[in-house]
Design a protein around this motif. Structure first.
Motif, PDB file in Angstrom:
ATOM      1  N   ARG A 176       9.388  14.171   1.043  1.00 25.67           N
ATOM      2  CA  ARG A 176      10.003  13.460  -0.080  1.00 25.67           C
ATOM      3  C   ARG A 176       9.512  12.018  -0.186  1.00 25.67           C
ATOM      4  N   ILE A 177       8.905  11.483   0.893  1.00 24.13           N
ATOM      5  CA  ILE A 177       8.462  10.087   0.837  1.00 24.13           C
ATOM      6  C   ILE A 177       6.953   9.925   0.977  1.00 24.13           C
ATOM      7  N   ILE A 178       6.263  10.977   1.398  1.00 17.59           N
ATOM      8  CA  ILE A 178       4.807  10.961   1.465  1.00 17.59           C
ATOM      9  C   ILE A 178       4.291  11.978   0.462  1.00 17.59           C
ATOM     10  N   LYS A 179       3.497  11.522  -0.484  1.00 20.50           N
ATOM     11  CA  LYS A 179       2.920  12.423  -1.499  1.00 20.50           C
ATOM     12  C   LYS A 179       1.948  13.377  -0.803  1.00 20.50           C
ATOM     13  N   ILE A 180       2.124  14.678  -1.059  1.00 17.38           N
ATOM     14  CA  ILE A 180       1.296  15.696  -0.407  1.00 17.38           C
ATOM     15  C   ILE A 180       0.498  16.451  -1.468  1.00 17.38           C
ATOM     16  N   TYR A 181      -0.796  16.557  -1.225  1.00 16.10           N
ATOM     17  CA  TYR A 181      -1.697  17.284  -2.115  1.00 16.10           C
ATOM     18  C   TYR A 181      -2.203  18.527  -1.390  1.00 16.10           C
ATOM     19  N   PRO A 182      -2.345  19.646  -2.105  1.00 18.14           N
ATOM     20  CA  PRO A 182      -2.802  20.872  -1.446  1.00 18.14           C
ATOM     21  C   PRO A 182      -4.224  20.764  -0.898  1.00 18.14           C
ATOM     22  N   ASN A 183      -5.056  19.921  -1.546  1.00 20.49           N
ATOM     23  CA  ASN A 183      -6.432  19.727  -1.068  1.00 20.49           C
ATOM     24  C   ASN A 183      -6.998  18.436  -1.667  1.00 20.49           C
ATOM     25  N   ARG A 184      -8.178  18.086  -1.232  1.00 24.51           N
ATOM     26  CA  ARG A 184      -8.801  16.835  -1.660  1.00 24.51           C
ATOM     27  C   ARG A 184      -9.146  16.852  -3.149  1.00 24.51           C
TER      28      ARG A 184
ATOM     29  N   GLY B 281       0.820  -1.213   0.000  1.00 26.52           N
ATOM     30  CA  GLY B 281       0.000   0.000   0.000  1.00 26.52           C
ATOM     31  C   GLY B 281       0.851   1.258   0.000  1.00 26.52           C
ATOM     32  N   GLU B 282       0.181   2.384   0.109  1.00 26.40           N
ATOM     33  CA  GLU B 282       0.878   3.675   0.064  1.00 26.40           C
ATOM     34  C   GLU B 282       0.126   4.682   0.917  1.00 26.40           C
ATOM     35  N   LEU B 283       0.821   5.745   1.306  1.00 28.98           N
ATOM     36  CA  LEU B 283       0.261   6.810   2.132  1.00 28.98           C
ATOM     37  C   LEU B 283       0.391   8.131   1.405  1.00 28.98           C
ATOM     38  N   ALA B 284      -0.672   8.923   1.438  1.00 25.90           N
ATOM     39  CA  ALA B 284      -0.659  10.281   0.894  1.00 25.90           C
ATOM     40  C   ALA B 284      -1.318  11.189   1.930  1.00 25.90           C
ATOM     41  N   LEU B 285      -1.150  12.474   1.746  1.00 23.54           N
ATOM     42  CA  LEU B 285      -1.662  13.450   2.702  1.00 23.54           C
ATOM     43  C   LEU B 285      -2.216  14.630   1.925  1.00 23.54           C
ATOM     44  N   CYS B 286      -3.321  15.190   2.390  1.00 23.75           N
ATOM     45  CA  CYS B 286      -3.834  16.380   1.724  1.00 23.75           C
ATOM     46  C   CYS B 286      -4.157  17.479   2.733  1.00 23.75           C
ATOM     47  N   GLN B 287      -4.052  18.672   2.267  1.00 22.66           N
ATOM     48  CA  GLN B 287      -4.407  19.907   2.952  1.00 22.66           C
ATOM     49  C   GLN B 287      -3.726  20.088   4.311  1.00 22.66           C
ATOM     50  N   PRO B 288      -2.393  19.921   4.362  1.00 25.62           N
ATOM     51  CA  PRO B 288      -1.718  20.172   5.638  1.00 25.62           C
ATOM     52  C   PRO B 288      -1.636  21.672   5.920  1.00 25.62           C
ATOM     53  N   SER B 289      -1.676  22.020   7.199  1.00 22.30           N
ATOM     54  CA  SER B 289      -1.506  23.418   7.609  1.00 22.30           C
ATOM     55  C   SER B 289      -0.057  23.827   7.364  1.00 22.30           C
ATOM     56  N   ASP B 290       0.224  25.107   7.486  1.00 22.86           N
ATOM     57  CA  ASP B 290       1.600  25.579   7.323  1.00 22.86           C
ATOM     58  C   ASP B 290       2.530  24.930   8.341  1.00 22.86           C
ATOM     59  N   GLN B 291       2.051  24.750   9.577  1.00 15.94           N
ATOM     60  CA  GLN B 291       2.860  24.122  10.619  1.00 15.94           C
ATOM     61  C   GLN B 291       3.215  22.694  10.231  1.00 15.94           C
ATOM     62  N   VAL B 292       2.253  21.957   9.724  1.00 18.68           N
ATOM     63  CA  VAL B 292       2.494  20.572   9.328  1.00 18.68           C
ATOM     64  C   VAL B 292       3.422  20.525   8.114  1.00 18.68           C
ATOM     65  N   LYS B 293       3.204  21.410   7.146  1.00 17.39           N
ATOM     66  CA  LYS B 293       4.089  21.454   5.970  1.00 17.39           C
ATOM     67  C   LYS B 293       5.527  21.695   6.393  1.00 17.39           C
ATOM     68  N   THR B 294       5.729  22.619   7.322  1.00 19.41           N
ATOM     69  CA  THR B 294       7.075  22.927   7.805  1.00 19.41           C
ATOM     70  C   THR B 294       7.703  21.703   8.467  1.00 19.41           C
ATOM     71  N   LEU B 295       6.945  21.003   9.309  1.00 18.75           N
ATOM     72  CA  LEU B 295       7.464  19.787   9.948  1.00 18.75           C
ATOM     73  C   LEU B 295       7.841  18.734   8.918  1.00 18.75           C
ATOM     74  N   LEU B 296       7.001  18.551   7.917  1.00 15.71           N
ATOM     75  CA  LEU B 296       7.287  17.561   6.881  1.00 15.71           C
ATOM     76  C   LEU B 296       8.543  17.925   6.095  1.00 15.71           C
ATOM     77  N   GLU B 297       8.739  19.217   5.850  1.00 14.09           N
ATOM     78  CA  GLU B 297       9.937  19.664   5.133  1.00 14.09           C
ATOM     79  C   GLU B 297      11.189  19.478   5.992  1.00 14.09           C
ATOM     80  N   ILE B 298      11.113  19.870   7.260  1.00 17.68           N
ATOM     81  CA  ILE B 298      12.265  19.764   8.156  1.00 17.68           C
ATOM     82  C   ILE B 298      12.703  18.306   8.305  1.00 17.68           C
ATOM     83  N   THR B 299      11.748  17.415   8.419  1.00 17.96           N
ATOM     84  CA  THR B 299      12.062  15.999   8.626  1.00 17.96           C
ATOM     85  C   THR B 299      12.338  15.237   7.336  1.00 17.96           C
ATOM     86  N   GLY B 300      12.026  15.844   6.197  1.00 17.23           N
ATOM     87  CA  GLY B 300      12.228  15.182   4.917  1.00 17.23           C
ATOM     88  C   GLY B 300      11.090  14.252   4.530  1.00 17.23           C
ATOM     89  N   LEU B 301      10.029  14.206   5.325  1.00 21.61           N
ATOM     90  CA  LEU B 301       8.911  13.318   5.006  1.00 21.61           C
ATOM     91  C   LEU B 301       8.174  13.733   3.740  1.00 21.61           C
TER      92      LEU B 301
END
Length: 107
Positions: free
Chosen positions: A90-98, A68-88
């Protein structure tokens, strides 16, 4: 993106040490039933800490272990920053919205 069945999971408003287990268990249950693409809909999530990030990594591992696979949509700015800092991001596909997810996935 592959044509896996899509399961949408809406995490709690605060994804932290007190709520992470619920997310982890929900995704493990989905993974045990079938290989799926799990979309974490973060439209209501206001806060994520390191425990929440750990839950996302555990979810990703559970899903990938069954194809299977994991994706994420509509993260807040705080969550986006955490994902960028941790490098996640690059491994979890992120969509701006549904809607963008649905367009790309062919819904």
């Amino acid at each position: 993106m592959s044509q896996l069945p899509v399961e949408v999971v809406v995490p709690p408003v605060r994804l932290d040490t007190t709520t992470k287990d619920g997310l982890t268990q929900q995704v493990k249950q989905i993974a045990s039933q079938k290989a799926a693409l799990v979309l974490l809909d973060f439209s209501q999530v206001e806060f994520v800490d390191s425990s929440g990030l750990g839950a996302m990594v555990a979810a990703l591992k559970s899903l990938r272990s069954v194809g299977g696979e994991l994706a994420l949509c509509q993260p807040s700015d705080q969550v986006k920053t955490l994902l960028e800092i941790t490098g996640l991001e690059r491994i979890i596909k992120i969509y701006p919205n549904r809607q963008v997810f649905d367009q790309e996935y062919g819904k």
